[in-house]
Motif scaffolding. Structure first.
Motif, short mmCIF file in Angstrom:
data_model
loop_
_atom_site.label_atom_id
_atom_site.label_comp_id
_atom_site.label_asym_id
_atom_site.label_seq_id
_atom_site.Cartn_x
_atom_site.Cartn_y
_atom_site.Cartn_z
N GLU A 182 -13.62 16.20 17.00
CA GLU A 182 -13.58 15.67 15.65
C GLU A 182 -12.31 16.09 14.91
OE1 GLU A 182 -15.17 19.66 15.69
OE2 GLU A 182 -15.79 17.86 16.77
N THR A 183 -11.82 17.31 15.20
CA THR A 183 -10.60 17.80 14.54
C THR A 183 -9.37 17.10 15.09
OG1 THR A 183 -11.66 19.95 14.26
CG2 THR A 183 -9.28 19.86 13.99
N ALA A 184 -9.33 16.90 16.40
CA ALA A 184 -8.15 16.29 17.03
C ALA A 184 -7.94 14.85 16.59
CB ALA A 184 -8.29 16.36 18.55
N LEU A 185 -9.01 14.16 16.12
CA LEU A 185 -8.88 12.76 15.74
C LEU A 185 -8.53 12.58 14.26
CD1 LEU A 185 -11.85 11.10 17.67
CD2 LEU A 185 -9.42 11.04 18.22
N VAL A 186 -8.35 13.68 13.53
CA VAL A 186 -8.02 13.56 12.10
C VAL A 186 -6.73 12.76 11.88
CG1 VAL A 186 -7.30 14.87 10.07
CG2 VAL A 186 -9.35 15.55 11.33
N PRO A 187 -5.64 13.01 12.64
CA PRO A 187 -4.41 12.23 12.41
C PRO A 187 -4.44 10.85 13.06
CG PRO A 187 -4.02 13.83 14.14
CD PRO A 187 -5.43 14.07 13.64
N SER A 188 -5.51 10.10 12.84
CA SER A 188 -5.65 8.79 13.46
C SER A 188 -4.60 7.80 12.98
CB SER A 188 -7.05 8.22 13.18
OG SER A 188 -8.05 9.05 13.72
N GLY A 189 -4.04 8.03 11.81
CA GLY A 189 -3.02 7.14 11.28
C GLY A 189 -1.71 7.21 12.04
N GLU A 190 -1.58 8.16 12.97
CA GLU A 190 -0.34 8.30 13.76
C GLU A 190 -0.55 7.93 15.23
OE1 GLU A 190 1.79 12.10 12.59
OE2 GLU A 190 -0.09 12.33 11.49
N ILE A 191 -1.71 7.35 15.55
CA ILE A 191 -2.02 6.98 16.93
C ILE A 191 -1.57 5.55 17.20
CG2 ILE A 191 -3.88 6.60 18.59
CD1 ILE A 191 -5.43 8.81 17.19
N ARG A 192 -0.85 5.36 18.31
CA ARG A 192 -0.37 4.05 18.70
C ARG A 192 -1.46 3.26 19.41
NH1 ARG A 192 3.75 5.75 21.27
NH2 ARG A 192 2.83 5.76 23.37
N ASP A 193 -1.69 2.03 18.98
CA ASP A 193 -2.69 1.14 19.58
C ASP A 193 -4.03 1.86 19.73
OD1 ASP A 193 -3.93 -0.98 20.75
OD2 ASP A 193 -2.91 -0.82 22.68
N PRO A 194 -4.68 2.24 18.61
CA PRO A 194 -5.91 3.05 18.66
C PRO A 194 -7.02 2.43 19.49
CG PRO A 194 -5.08 2.88 16.41
CD PRO A 194 -4.29 1.91 17.23
N ARG B 136 0.82 -1.21 0.00
CA ARG B 136 0.00 0.00 0.00
C ARG B 136 0.85 1.26 0.00
NH1 ARG B 136 -4.04 -0.28 4.81
NH2 ARG B 136 -4.65 1.69 3.85
N GLY B 137 2.17 1.09 0.09
CA GLY B 137 3.04 2.25 0.12
C GLY B 137 3.44 2.61 1.53
N PRO B 138 4.24 3.66 1.71
CA PRO B 138 4.72 4.07 3.02
C PRO B 138 3.56 4.43 3.95
CG PRO B 138 5.91 5.21 1.26
CD PRO B 138 4.75 4.51 0.63
N GLU B 139 3.72 4.10 5.23
CA GLU B 139 2.70 4.40 6.22
C GLU B 139 3.26 5.37 7.25
OE1 GLU B 139 1.28 0.80 7.88
OE2 GLU B 139 0.50 0.01 5.99
N LEU B 140 2.35 6.07 7.94
CA LEU B 140 2.76 7.01 8.96
C LEU B 140 3.24 6.27 10.20
CD1 LEU B 140 -0.24 9.47 8.61
CD2 LEU B 140 2.10 9.88 7.84
N VAL B 141 4.15 6.90 10.92
CA VAL B 141 4.66 6.31 12.15
C VAL B 141 3.63 6.51 13.27
CG1 VAL B 141 6.49 6.42 13.89
CG2 VAL B 141 7.04 6.75 11.47
N ARG B 142 3.26 5.43 13.93
CA ARG B 142 2.28 5.49 15.02
C ARG B 142 3.02 5.78 16.32
NH1 ARG B 142 -2.75 4.20 13.62
NH2 ARG B 142 -3.08 3.18 11.61
N ALA B 143 3.10 7.05 16.66
CA ALA B 143 3.88 7.46 17.83
C ALA B 143 3.06 8.21 18.87
CB ALA B 143 5.05 8.35 17.37
N VAL B 144 1.79 8.49 18.60
CA VAL B 144 0.96 9.28 19.51
C VAL B 144 0.30 8.36 20.53
CG1 VAL B 144 -0.99 10.86 19.70
CG2 VAL B 144 0.53 10.99 17.71
N GLY B 145 0.64 8.57 21.82
CA GLY B 145 0.07 7.76 22.88
C GLY B 145 -1.13 8.41 23.54
N VAL B 146 -1.54 7.85 24.69
CA VAL B 146 -2.75 8.31 25.38
C VAL B 146 -2.62 9.76 25.81
CG1 VAL B 146 -4.20 7.99 27.41
CG2 VAL B 146 -3.38 6.00 26.15
N TRP B 147 -1.53 10.08 26.50
CA TRP B 147 -1.40 11.44 27.04
C TRP B 147 -1.20 12.47 25.94
CZ3 TRP B 147 -3.04 12.44 31.68
CH2 TRP B 147 -3.05 11.43 32.64
N ALA B 148 -0.46 12.09 24.91
CA ALA B 148 -0.25 13.04 23.80
C ALA B 148 -1.56 13.33 23.08
CB ALA B 148 0.78 12.49 22.83
#
Length: 253
Positions: free
Chosen positions: A210-222, A10-22
């Motif tokens: 709704e805006t804060a969840l747009v970068p869902s592809g960078e969330i670790r263990d969603p 599918r090509g390069p993917e985003l790094v999932r680095a955003v945790g709960v507190w972030a």
């Protein structure tokens, strides 16, 4: 990127680095916007001393909305947030329409906050005629920062967040010692229509999830990060809003 993601068909993917507190901090920062400096007056005008109950009503209503986002965000991990959720269920065309509506919501919200900021600045300095120049200058500055790059934009977000939250925290921490209890006494409970009008005003202050969840592809263990971050952020937002309103009403009546 990792080697496995780089080699993905599918090509390069985003790094999932955003945790709960972030993620919780991001939701909190987006939700607590400029409206908190303006909306308590509107809530007090509509509901009087009973306005704190309206915050709880709005928090309860938004709680059901947040539960929907938590459910969807834990199952659909694509970048895009709300319109990605819609697209996964109803297809690309309906997802596109949801994306357009989300863009319109963000645009009108930013316009409203910018207008309130310029109006407040003009009132502070006794120069109502500066409203239009302030709005134009503000958006030119933001555009320039975005053109400069992500690093400059990130620094501006940090500075703006501190400049926004510190006065509110200081206001609550200091003002709580000067509250006049009689200012918070509810002598006449407003009718349902007054509470509804106040709720319509205040629900704007709780939007932003709704805006804060747009970068869902960078969330670790969603599956676990999204629900926990949403719960932490909304509890924190509700407590802050109640504290600011109670102190303001206790001081000013």
């Amino acid at each position: 990127m990792t080697a496995s993601s780089a080699a993905s068909p599918r090509g390069p993917e985003l790094v999932r680095a955003v945790g709960v507190w972030a993620l919780a901090a991001s939701i909190f920062n987006v939700t607590v916007g400029g409206g908190i400096f303006r909306l308590p007056a509107g809530a007090a005008a509509a509901a009087g001393a009973a306005a704190p109950f309206v915050y709880l009503i709005c928090a309860a209503v938004m709680g059901f909305v947040v539960l929907c986002f938590a459910e969807a965000g834990s199952r659909i991990t694509l970048t895009g947030g709300p319109y990605a959720y819609v697209e996964a269920v109803f297809g690309r065309y309906v997802g596109f329409l949801a994306g357009v509506l989300l863009w319109m919501l963000g645009t009108t919200a930013v316009a409203g906050v910018a207008s309130a900021f310029a109006e407040g600045l003009g009132a502070l300095f006794g120069l109502p005629s500066i409203r239009v120049p302030v709005i134009v200058a503000m958006f030119l500055l933001l555009a320039w920062v975005n053109i400069r790059g992500v690093e400059q934009g990130t620094k501006l977000i940090v500075v703006a967040s501190v400049a926004k939250l510190l006065p509110l925290i200081a206001f609550v921490a200091i003002g709580v010692f000067f509250i006049q209890p009689e200012n918070l006494a509810i002598r006449d409970m407003p009718g349902p229509s007054s509470l509804a009008r106040a709720a319509i005003v205040l629900v704007f202050a709780f939007s932003g999830v709704e805006t804060a969840l747009v970068p869902s592809g960078e969330i670790r263990d969603p599956a676990r990060t999204v629900p926990r971050a949403l719960a932490l952020a909304m509890i924190g937002v509700t407590l802050l809003y109640l504290a600011v309103h109670l102190v303001a009403a206790g001081l000013l009546g």
